[in-house]
Design a protein around this motif. Structure first.
Motif, short mmCIF file in Angstrom:
data_model
loop_
_atom_site.label_atom_id
_atom_site.label_comp_id
_atom_site.label_asym_id
_atom_site.label_seq_id
_atom_site.Cartn_x
_atom_site.Cartn_y
_atom_site.Cartn_z
N GLY A 27 0.77 -1.24 0.00
CA GLY A 27 0.00 0.00 0.00
C GLY A 27 0.80 1.28 0.00
O GLY A 27 0.23 2.36 0.13
N GLN A 28 2.11 1.22 -0.15
CA GLN A 28 2.92 2.43 -0.16
C GLN A 28 2.54 3.34 -1.33
O GLN A 28 2.54 4.56 -1.19
N CYS A 29 2.21 2.75 -2.46
CA CYS A 29 1.83 3.54 -3.63
C CYS A 29 0.57 4.36 -3.36
O CYS A 29 0.48 5.52 -3.75
N VAL A 30 -0.38 3.76 -2.67
CA VAL A 30 -1.64 4.45 -2.37
C VAL A 30 -1.39 5.61 -1.40
O VAL A 30 -1.98 6.67 -1.54
N LEU A 31 -0.51 5.40 -0.44
CA LEU A 31 -0.19 6.46 0.51
C LEU A 31 0.50 7.65 -0.17
O LEU A 31 0.25 8.79 0.17
N LEU A 32 1.37 7.35 -1.13
CA LEU A 32 2.14 8.40 -1.79
C LEU A 32 1.40 9.08 -2.93
O LEU A 32 1.60 10.26 -3.18
N PRO B 86 -2.42 8.75 -3.98
CA PRO B 86 -3.79 8.21 -3.96
C PRO B 86 -4.63 8.59 -5.17
O PRO B 86 -5.64 7.94 -5.44
N ASP C 196 -4.90 2.72 -6.14
CA ASP C 196 -5.83 2.27 -5.10
C ASP C 196 -5.52 0.80 -4.85
O ASP C 196 -4.63 0.24 -5.49
N GLN C 197 -6.26 0.19 -3.94
CA GLN C 197 -6.07 -1.23 -3.64
C GLN C 197 -7.41 -1.93 -3.65
O GLN C 197 -8.42 -1.36 -3.22
N ALA D 260 6.60 6.48 -5.43
CA ALA D 260 5.82 5.26 -5.19
C ALA D 260 6.47 4.05 -5.86
O ALA D 260 6.57 2.98 -5.27
N CYS E 209 8.18 0.76 -3.76
CA CYS E 209 7.38 -0.47 -3.87
C CYS E 209 8.25 -1.69 -3.52
O CYS E 209 9.23 -1.97 -4.21
#
Length: 66
Positions: A14-19, A21, A25-26, A51, A55
């Motif tokens: 979920g690091q990509c979503v945090l950086l 959004p 998404d997930q 992101a 990853c």
């Protein structure tokens, strides 16, 4: 910039979503990445690059436009 994600590699960290959004998404059931925007606006490029860099599964691949 064009983004490709390899769902098979994704570990759902979920690091990509945090950086980024606006771009990532997930899935609710397993946390695998969902690509919301394959060609994000320029103002999002720095967040997308970060992101991809953080990853843990290297599931995000970027290609830069000429």
């Amino acid at each position: 910039m064009k983004i490709n994600v390899d769902e098979a590699k994704c570990c759902g960290a979920g690091q990509c979503v945090l950086l980024a959004p606006e771009v990532f998404d997930q899935r609710d059931d397993d946390g695998v990445v969902i690509l919301l925007e394959a060609e994000p606006s320029e103002h999002l490029h720095a967040a997308v690059r970060e992101a991809a860099a953080v990853c843990p599964a290297a599931a995000i691949e970027l290609s830069e436009s000429a």
